[in-house]
Scaffold this motif. Structure first.
Motif, PDB file in Angstrom:
ATOM      1  N   ILE A 176      -0.036   3.526 -17.683  1.00  0.00           N
ATOM      2  CA  ILE A 176      -1.055   3.062 -16.734  1.00  0.00           C
ATOM      3  C   ILE A 176      -0.869   1.569 -16.461  1.00  0.00           C
ATOM      4  O   ILE A 176      -0.945   1.110 -15.313  1.00  0.00           O
ATOM      5  N   ALA A 177      -0.607   0.809 -17.524  1.00  0.00           N
ATOM      6  CA  ALA A 177      -0.401  -0.633 -17.360  1.00  0.00           C
ATOM      7  C   ALA A 177       0.812  -0.923 -16.484  1.00  0.00           C
ATOM      8  O   ALA A 177       0.779  -1.803 -15.612  1.00  0.00           O
ATOM      9  N   ILE A 178       1.896  -0.162 -16.698  1.00  0.00           N
ATOM     10  CA  ILE A 178       3.113  -0.338 -15.888  1.00  0.00           C
ATOM     11  C   ILE A 178       2.826  -0.032 -14.427  1.00  0.00           C
ATOM     12  O   ILE A 178       3.256  -0.758 -13.520  1.00  0.00           O
ATOM     13  N   ILE A 179       2.064   1.041 -14.172  1.00  0.00           N
ATOM     14  CA  ILE A 179       1.727   1.421 -12.794  1.00  0.00           C
ATOM     15  C   ILE A 179       0.909   0.326 -12.127  1.00  0.00           C
ATOM     16  O   ILE A 179       1.155  -0.051 -10.976  1.00  0.00           O
ATOM     17  N   ILE A 180      -0.080  -0.214 -12.862  1.00  0.00           N
ATOM     18  CA  ILE A 180      -0.937  -1.266 -12.291  1.00  0.00           C
ATOM     19  C   ILE A 180      -0.116  -2.511 -11.974  1.00  0.00           C
ATOM     20  O   ILE A 180      -0.236  -3.102 -10.895  1.00  0.00           O
ATOM     21  N   VAL A 181       0.745  -2.917 -12.907  1.00  0.00           N
ATOM     22  CA  VAL A 181       1.572  -4.111 -12.684  1.00  0.00           C
ATOM     23  C   VAL A 181       2.522  -3.898 -11.504  1.00  0.00           C
ATOM     24  O   VAL A 181       2.690  -4.776 -10.652  1.00  0.00           O
ATOM     25  N   ALA A 182       3.129  -2.712 -11.437  1.00  0.00           N
ATOM     26  CA  ALA A 182       4.042  -2.404 -10.326  1.00  0.00           C
ATOM     27  C   ALA A 182       3.304  -2.434  -8.995  1.00  0.00           C
ATOM     28  O   ALA A 182       3.823  -2.938  -7.993  1.00  0.00           O
ATOM     29  N   ALA A 183       2.067  -1.883  -8.992  1.00  0.00           N
ATOM     30  CA  ALA A 183       1.272  -1.877  -7.755  1.00  0.00           C
ATOM     31  C   ALA A 183       0.920  -3.298  -7.325  1.00  0.00           C
ATOM     32  O   ALA A 183       0.973  -3.631  -6.134  1.00  0.00           O
ATOM     33  N   LEU A 184       0.583  -4.160  -8.305  1.00  0.00           N
ATOM     34  CA  LEU A 184       0.255  -5.551  -7.978  1.00  0.00           C
ATOM     35  C   LEU A 184       1.469  -6.289  -7.438  1.00  0.00           C
ATOM     36  O   LEU A 184       1.365  -7.056  -6.473  1.00  0.00           O
ATOM     37  N   ILE A 185       2.632  -6.058  -8.057  1.00  0.00           N
ATOM     38  CA  ILE A 185       3.867  -6.703  -7.579  1.00  0.00           C
ATOM     39  C   ILE A 185       4.213  -6.225  -6.174  1.00  0.00           C
ATOM     40  O   ILE A 185       4.560  -7.028  -5.298  1.00  0.00           O
ATOM     41  N   ALA A 186       4.091  -4.905  -5.953  1.00  0.00           N
ATOM     42  CA  ALA A 186       4.387  -4.357  -4.624  1.00  0.00           C
ATOM     43  C   ALA A 186       3.436  -4.928  -3.582  1.00  0.00           C
ATOM     44  O   ALA A 186       3.851  -5.294  -2.476  1.00  0.00           O
ATOM     45  N   SER A 187       2.142  -5.032  -3.944  1.00  0.00           N
ATOM     46  CA  SER A 187       1.160  -5.591  -3.015  1.00  0.00           C
ATOM     47  C   SER A 187       1.487  -7.041  -2.687  1.00  0.00           C
ATOM     48  O   SER A 187       1.415  -7.468  -1.530  1.00  0.00           O
ATOM     49  N   PHE A 188       1.888  -7.808  -3.706  1.00  0.00           N
ATOM     50  CA  PHE A 188       2.257  -9.208  -3.488  1.00  0.00           C
ATOM     51  C   PHE A 188       3.463  -9.330  -2.565  1.00  0.00           C
ATOM     52  O   PHE A 188       3.487 -10.147  -1.638  1.00  0.00           O
ATOM     53  N   LEU A 189       4.472  -8.490  -2.816  1.00  0.00           N
ATOM     54  CA  LEU A 189       5.679  -8.543  -1.993  1.00  0.00           C
ATOM     55  C   LEU A 189       5.387  -8.162  -0.549  1.00  0.00           C
ATOM     56  O   LEU A 189       5.904  -8.781   0.386  1.00  0.00           O
ATOM     57  N   VAL A 190       4.540  -7.132  -0.360  1.00  0.00           N
ATOM     58  CA  VAL A 190       4.181  -6.714   0.993  1.00  0.00           C
ATOM     59  C   VAL A 190       3.462  -7.831   1.712  1.00  0.00           C
ATOM     60  O   VAL A 190       3.769  -8.174   2.855  1.00  0.00           O
ATOM     61  N   ARG A 191       2.479  -8.454   1.021  1.00  0.00           N
ATOM     62  CA  ARG A 191       1.715  -9.529   1.658  1.00  0.00           C
ATOM     63  C   ARG A 191       2.577 -10.749   1.927  1.00  0.00           C
ATOM     64  O   ARG A 191       2.394 -11.450   2.914  1.00  0.00           O
ATOM     65  N   SER A 192       3.531 -11.017   1.036  1.00  0.00           N
ATOM     66  CA  SER A 192       4.332 -12.236   1.154  1.00  0.00           C
ATOM     67  C   SER A 192       5.477 -12.111   2.143  1.00  0.00           C
ATOM     68  O   SER A 192       5.834 -13.089   2.804  1.00  0.00           O
ATOM     69  N   TYR A 193       6.066 -10.912   2.258  1.00  0.00           N
ATOM     70  CA  TYR A 193       7.306 -10.787   3.014  1.00  0.00           C
ATOM     71  C   TYR A 193       7.260  -9.761   4.150  1.00  0.00           C
ATOM     72  O   TYR A 193       8.171  -9.732   4.962  1.00  0.00           O
ATOM     73  N   LEU A 194       6.239  -8.931   4.211  1.00  0.00           N
ATOM     74  CA  LEU A 194       6.213  -7.890   5.237  1.00  0.00           C
ATOM     75  C   LEU A 194       5.045  -8.046   6.198  1.00  0.00           C
ATOM     76  O   LEU A 194       5.224  -7.942   7.407  1.00  0.00           O
ATOM     77  N   VAL A 195       3.839  -8.241   5.684  1.00  0.00           N
ATOM     78  CA  VAL A 195       2.666  -8.369   6.558  1.00  0.00           C
ATOM     79  C   VAL A 195       1.781  -9.517   6.084  1.00  0.00           C
ATOM     80  O   VAL A 195       1.752  -9.845   4.904  1.00  0.00           O
ATOM     81  N   ARG A 196       1.081 -10.104   7.052  1.00  0.00           N
ATOM     82  CA  ARG A 196       0.093 -11.148   6.746  1.00  0.00           C
ATOM     83  C   ARG A 196      -1.095 -10.988   7.656  1.00  0.00           C
ATOM     84  O   ARG A 196      -0.991 -10.419   8.739  1.00  0.00           O
ATOM     85  N   SER A 197      -2.227 -11.493   7.197  1.00  0.00           N
ATOM     86  CA  SER A 197      -3.454 -11.426   7.990  1.00  0.00           C
ATOM     87  C   SER A 197      -3.720 -12.790   8.621  1.00  0.00           C
ATOM     88  O   SER A 197      -3.512 -13.831   7.993  1.00  0.00           O
ATOM     89  N   PHE A 198      -4.172 -12.780   9.881  1.00  0.00           N
ATOM     90  CA  PHE A 198      -4.494 -14.009  10.596  1.00  0.00           C
ATOM     91  C   PHE A 198      -5.877 -13.909  11.241  1.00  0.00           C
ATOM     92  O   PHE A 198      -6.274 -12.838  11.706  1.00  0.00           O
TER      93      PHE A 198
END
Length: 205
Positions: A21-43
């Motif tokens: 569960i911890a690995i899944i949560i960490v992976a989800a947080l990393i994926a969310s960070f990467l998506v926000r940082s390199y794929l989509v942003r809010s304006f």
């Protein structure tokens, strides 16, 4: 009664479950960070220059794969960095407008019908706000050929938009990405259209 071996196995199974569960949560947080940082942003939309497509206070999500991976198209609503002199001090560094002319395009306005023309083709623009008493989609006449590596952009609220008509061309390298959806407020949720029926008929320069 459970033996000590069974108890140990249960405890070991519980620990493995917690670890997974911890690995899944960490992976989800990393994926969310990467998506926000390199794929989509809010304006956030601070001005009325894109009304009625975008209103003051709207929030949009921008696809940052455009134009690096996905090519720009006429009619796209894009966010771009201030090329210099578009914004006053304290107004931030990003703007949002619609792509009207790509590199090589000949853009002119306004013909006898008051409409925009790109590469000799009259473009119907149902999204443009036109004041009562006129049919002109721009208050000023212009005729330009877009240089390589540059864009001609305009707001949908043409009579209240400081855009390429005043400031000139936008370098493609300054484009942050393409806005594709309004996410806030909830009542305004909507996909942003590039109006392909209008723009896909424009011939190549």
């Amino acid at each position: 009664m459970a033996s000590s071996g069974q108890t140990a196995r249960r405890r070991g199974g519980s620990l493995r479950l917690l670890r997974d569960i911890a690995i899944i949560i960490v992976a989800a947080l990393i994926a969310s960070f990467l998506v926000r940082s390199y794929l989509v942003r809010s304006f956030y939309i601070p001005s009325a220059s894109m009304e009625n497509t975008l209103l003051i206070g709207d929030r949009v999500v921008v696809n940052e794969l455009v134009p690096g991976v996905v090519p720009l198209q006429r009619g796209d609503v894009i966010v771009f960095k201030d090329p210099g002199g578009w914004l006053s001090a304290g107004e931030g560094n990003d703007l949002i407008k619609r792509v009207i002319g790509l590199p090589g395009d000949h853009v002119s306005c306004c013909g006898t019908t008051g409409q925009l023309s790109v590469n000799g083709h009259t473009v119907p623009e149902p999204y443009v706000v036109v004041p009562a008493g006129t049919n002109r989609v721009s208050s000023t006449n212009f005729q330009v050929t877009v240089p390589q590596g540059k864009l001609w952009v305009m707001g949908d609220n043409r009579y209240d938009s400081a855009d390429s008509r005043m400031h000139g061309f936008v370098p493609v390298s300054d484009v942050v990405g393409r806005a594709f959806v309004i996410t806030w407020p909830v009542s305004r949720w909507n996909l942003l259209s590039r109006y392909p029926a209008s723009w896909d008929a424009v011939p190549k320069p």
